[in-house]
Scaffold this motif. Structure first.
Motif, PDB file in Angstrom:
ATOM      1  N   TYR A 263      12.708 -58.161 -36.116  1.00 42.81           N
ATOM      2  CA  TYR A 263      13.870 -58.991 -35.774  1.00 42.81           C
ATOM      3  C   TYR A 263      13.682 -59.634 -34.394  1.00 42.81           C
ATOM      4  O   TYR A 263      13.897 -60.848 -34.227  1.00 42.81           O
ATOM      5  N   LEU A 264      13.286 -58.847 -33.408  1.00 43.26           N
ATOM      6  CA  LEU A 264      13.117 -59.383 -32.052  1.00 43.26           C
ATOM      7  C   LEU A 264      12.014 -60.437 -32.006  1.00 43.26           C
ATOM      8  O   LEU A 264      12.154 -61.473 -31.334  1.00 43.26           O
ATOM      9  N   ASP A 265      10.913 -60.179 -32.714  1.00 44.15           N
ATOM     10  CA  ASP A 265       9.841 -61.177 -32.776  1.00 44.15           C
ATOM     11  C   ASP A 265      10.334 -62.464 -33.418  1.00 44.15           C
ATOM     12  O   ASP A 265      10.001 -63.571 -32.990  1.00 44.15           O
ATOM     13  N   ARG A 266      11.132 -62.318 -34.456  1.00 44.54           N
ATOM     14  CA  ARG A 266      11.608 -63.488 -35.197  1.00 44.54           C
ATOM     15  C   ARG A 266      12.538 -64.346 -34.353  1.00 44.54           C
ATOM     16  O   ARG A 266      12.412 -65.578 -34.331  1.00 44.54           O
ATOM     17  N   ILE A 267      13.498 -63.709 -33.690  1.00 47.22           N
ATOM     18  CA  ILE A 267      14.435 -64.518 -32.909  1.00 47.22           C
ATOM     19  C   ILE A 267      13.763 -65.107 -31.669  1.00 47.22           C
ATOM     20  O   ILE A 267      14.226 -66.114 -31.130  1.00 47.22           O
ATOM     21  N   ALA A 268      12.643 -64.489 -31.251  1.00 41.35           N
ATOM     22  CA  ALA A 268      11.903 -65.054 -30.127  1.00 41.35           C
ATOM     23  C   ALA A 268      11.015 -66.214 -30.572  1.00 41.35           C
ATOM     24  O   ALA A 268      10.549 -66.995 -29.748  1.00 41.35           O
ATOM     25  N   ALA A 269      10.793 -66.316 -31.883  1.00 42.64           N
ATOM     26  CA  ALA A 269       9.926 -67.371 -32.410  1.00 42.64           C
ATOM     27  C   ALA A 269      10.759 -68.435 -33.120  1.00 42.64           C
ATOM     28  O   ALA A 269      11.532 -69.153 -32.496  1.00 42.64           O
ATOM     29  N   THR A 270      10.657 -68.491 -34.435  1.00 38.25           N
ATOM     30  CA  THR A 270      11.271 -69.602 -35.170  1.00 38.25           C
ATOM     31  C   THR A 270      12.602 -69.256 -35.810  1.00 38.25           C
ATOM     32  O   THR A 270      13.350 -70.149 -36.204  1.00 38.25           O
ATOM     33  N   GLY A 271      12.870 -67.969 -35.989  1.00 40.23           N
ATOM     34  CA  GLY A 271      14.086 -67.580 -36.680  1.00 40.23           C
ATOM     35  C   GLY A 271      13.977 -67.662 -38.182  1.00 40.23           C
ATOM     36  O   GLY A 271      14.936 -67.394 -38.898  1.00 40.23           O
ATOM     37  N   SER A 272      12.811 -67.993 -38.716  1.00 42.86           N
ATOM     38  CA  SER A 272      12.664 -68.114 -40.163  1.00 42.86           C
ATOM     39  C   SER A 272      12.237 -66.790 -40.778  1.00 42.86           C
ATOM     40  O   SER A 272      11.782 -65.876 -40.095  1.00 42.86           O
ATOM     41  N   MET A 273      12.358 -66.704 -42.113  1.00 42.24           N
ATOM     42  CA  MET A 273      11.947 -65.499 -42.820  1.00 42.24           C
ATOM     43  C   MET A 273      10.439 -65.390 -42.808  1.00 42.24           C
ATOM     44  O   MET A 273       9.716 -66.345 -43.039  1.00 42.24           O
ATOM     45  N   ARG A 274       9.935 -64.182 -42.528  1.00 49.66           N
ATOM     46  CA  ARG A 274       8.488 -63.979 -42.481  1.00 49.66           C
ATOM     47  C   ARG A 274       8.140 -62.691 -43.217  1.00 49.66           C
ATOM     48  O   ARG A 274       8.964 -61.815 -43.410  1.00 49.66           O
ATOM     49  N   ARG A 275       6.873 -62.594 -43.596  1.00 47.53           N
ATOM     50  CA  ARG A 275       6.337 -61.369 -44.203  1.00 47.53           C
ATOM     51  C   ARG A 275       5.373 -60.762 -43.197  1.00 47.53           C
ATOM     52  O   ARG A 275       4.434 -61.410 -42.759  1.00 47.53           O
ATOM     53  N   ILE A 276       5.633 -59.514 -42.812  1.00 49.60           N
ATOM     54  CA  ILE A 276       4.915 -58.938 -41.683  1.00 49.60           C
ATOM     55  C   ILE A 276       4.166 -57.682 -42.113  1.00 49.60           C
ATOM     56  O   ILE A 276       4.767 -56.620 -42.277  1.00 49.60           O
ATOM     57  N   PRO A 277       2.846 -57.757 -42.356  1.00 44.63           N
ATOM     58  CA  PRO A 277       2.096 -56.541 -42.689  1.00 44.63           C
ATOM     59  C   PRO A 277       1.708 -55.797 -41.414  1.00 44.63           C
ATOM     60  O   PRO A 277       1.015 -56.335 -40.557  1.00 44.63           O
ATOM     61  N   PHE A 278       2.153 -54.542 -41.287  1.00 40.04           N
ATOM     62  CA  PHE A 278       1.867 -53.779 -40.088  1.00 40.04           C
ATOM     63  C   PHE A 278       0.668 -52.858 -40.270  1.00 40.04           C
ATOM     64  O   PHE A 278       0.264 -52.186 -39.339  1.00 40.04           O
ATOM     65  N   TYR A 279       0.146 -52.759 -41.474  1.00 41.92           N
ATOM     66  CA  TYR A 279      -1.001 -51.883 -41.689  1.00 41.92           C
ATOM     67  C   TYR A 279      -1.793 -52.427 -42.853  1.00 41.92           C
ATOM     68  O   TYR A 279      -1.218 -52.818 -43.843  1.00 41.92           O
TER      69      TYR A 279
END
Length: 279
Positions: A263-279
Motif C-alpha cells: 500500500y505504501l509503495d503504491r501511494i508513493a508511486a502511481t496509485g494503480s493496481m499492481r501485482r507484487i511477487p515478494f518471493y
C-alpha cells in the motif's frame, strides 16, 4: 525509511534450504512437501505413492471425492500426532487456480503441511480527515495458533471452499471488525501479494488479495469472533515506524507487513493496481 522493514521481510522470505517434492495430481502441482513430511506420508501407503522426486496419490484415488475423503483421514491422523496447527473444521478447495475445479479438499490446519496454494482477502482500513490518512490495525488474540499477539491488517482471512474472494471479504469484515456488509462491499482490490515461505508447520504458499476500504471518520471496529485483542488507529508515519519494529510487541505479522508495504509503495508511486511477487 523502510530499509529495516525490507531487510526483515527479505530475511523472512528467503528461500528455504530444505528440499521439496511436488504433490502431484496427474500433471497438476497441488502442493509441496519437504523430505521429512514425505517420509511420514509414505506410511499412508493406500493414499500416497512417494518417490524420490514427487509425491502422488494412489491410482485408485482417481477423482476429487475419493482424494478428499482420503485427505480427511490423513489430516485427522496427523492432527492426532501433533503435526498440525490448531484444527479449524474448515476446508480449503485445492486446485490449480482459484475458482478451478478442485483436485481435492483439505482441512485448513493441514494446508501448510502439504504446501498447498491458498488464497486470502485482506483489508487496509483507512480513514481520511484533515487531509491526512490514518490506518486501522488489529492485534491478534494471544489464543491464535499462528502469530499470536502480533499486529495485523484490520481484516484478513482465508478463502474457504464455497466462498468467493468478495464473499470472504464480507464475512471476515463482519466477524473481525463489525464492518457491515454494504460497507465492506465498497472495498477496492488493489494488490496481490504472493508468499512462499518456510514455516514451522510446513510451506506457506499463499496469494493475498489486498483491498483498500475507506471508513467513516467515526467508525470504531469491534471484534465478533474472539480473534482480535485490540484495534489501533495510527497515522501513516506511525505505520512506517511499526513496519520497522521487530522482536517487540509492536511487530507486525509478515503477511500484514507485506500488505501494508505494498500500500505504501503504491501511494508513493502511481496509485494503480499492481501485482507484487515478494518471493
Amino acid at each position: 525509511m523502510l530499509v529495516t522493514a525490507r531487510a526483515r521481510l527479505a530475511a523472512a522470505l528467503a528461500p528455504s534450504a530444505r528440499r521439496y517434492r511436488p504433490l502431484l495430481v496427474n500433471a497438476d502441482i497441488a502442493g509441496w512437501v519437504d523430505d521429512a513430511r514425505a517420509e511420514r506420508l509414505a506410511r499412508f501407503g493406500d493414499v500416497f505413492v512417494v518417490a524420490e522426486d514427487a509425491v502422488e496419490f494412489a491410482s485408485d484415488l482417481a477423482d476429487e471425492p475419493a482424494r478428499s475423503d482420503a485427505m480427511a483421514f490423513v489430516a485427522a491422523t496427523l492432527y492426532r500426532e501433533g503435526a498440525l496447527s490448531a484444527w479449524r473444521n474448515e476446508r480449503y478447495h485445492v486446485g490449480p487456480a482459484l475458482g478451478a475445479a478442485p483436485l481435492f479438499r483439505l482441512e485448513r490446519a493441514a494446508a501448510r503441511y502439504f504446501g498447498v496454494h491458498t488464497w486470502a482477502a485482506h483489508i487496509n482500513g483507512l480513514i481520511r480527515r484533515a487531509g491526512e490518512t490514518e490506518m486501522w490495525l488489529a492485534r491478534r488474540s494471544h489464543m491464535k495458533a499462528i502469530d499470536p499477539d502480533k499486529l495485523d491488517n484490520l481484516v484478513g482471512g482465508g478463502v474457504a471452499t464455497g466462498l468467493s474472494v468478495a464473499e470472504t471479504l464480507v464475512k471476515e469484515a463482519w466477524e473481525e471488525a463489525s464492518i457491515p456488509a454494504a460497507l465492506a462491499r465498497q472495498a477496492q482490490r488493489r494488490d496481490e501479494v504472493e508468499i512462499r515461505r518456510q514455516q514451522h508447520d510446513g510451506l506457506q504458499w499463499e496469494t493475498i488479495f489486498a483491498h483498500d476500504l475507506e471508513l467513516p471518520a467515526d467508525f470504531s471496529p469491534m471484534n465478533q469472533d474472539g480473534e482480535v485483542a485490540e484495534f489501533r488507529l495510527v497515522a501513516l508515519s506511525e505505520v512506517v515506524r511499526l513496519l520497522n519494529c521487530a522482536g517487540s510487541d509492536s511487530e507486525m505479522t509478515v503477511d500484514a507487513a507485506l500488505v501494508v508495504l505494498a500500500y505504501l509503495d503504491r501511494i508513493a508511486a502511481t496509485g494503480s493496481m499492481r501485482r507484487i511477487p515478494f518471493y
